[in-house]
Design an enzyme around this catalytic site. Structure first.
Site, short mmCIF file in Angstrom:
data_model
loop_
_atom_site.label_atom_id
_atom_site.label_comp_id
_atom_site.label_asym_id
_atom_site.label_seq_id
_atom_site.Cartn_x
_atom_site.Cartn_y
_atom_site.Cartn_z
CB CYS A 1 2.92 -11.99 -1.22
SG CYS A 1 4.20 -11.55 -0.05
CB CYS B 1 6.06 -10.99 -2.67
SG CYS B 1 5.97 -12.33 -1.47
#
Length: 109
Positions: free
Chosen positions: A32, A35
């Site tokens: 991600c 993230c």
């Protein structure tokens, strides 16, 4: 204190639900992009609030059960727990100041 990685419900209970301090939880995954972008910010906040709030990371790929329990459908999802209760939630990347505001709101109460 460093950020603690939680992988199962047993650790979750002791580190989050039964914590004497508020807990900032980062649901994330290695693949991600957002993230990875906020990861260093969360680490800075963990150092800044050491002793006042605990920081926990949950990799959704390793902990589907936890992600499902808290309806994490999009990552990053950041939750704050206090005395075992979910107090605040942020879905998606946000600024350090936004996370700081979430934390300060808990600490003021």
């Amino acid at each position: 204190m460093s950020i603690i990685k939680v992988k199962d419900m047993e650790n979750w209970e002791s580190l989050v639900i039964n914590s004497s301090l508020p807990v900032f939880v980062d649901f994330w995954a290695e693949w991600c992009g957002p993230c990875r972008m906020i990861g260093p910010v969360v680490e800075e906040l963990a150092a800044e609030y050491d002793g006042k709030i605990n920081f926990v990371k949950v990799n959704v790929d390793e902990s589907n059960e936890l992600a499902s329990k808290y309806n994490v459908f999009s990552i990053p999802t950041l939750l704050i727990f206090n005395k075992g209760k979910l107090i605040n939630q942020q879905v998606g990347a946000a600024s350090k100041e936004s996370f700081r505001n979430m934390i300060n709101k808990i600490l003021e109460n």
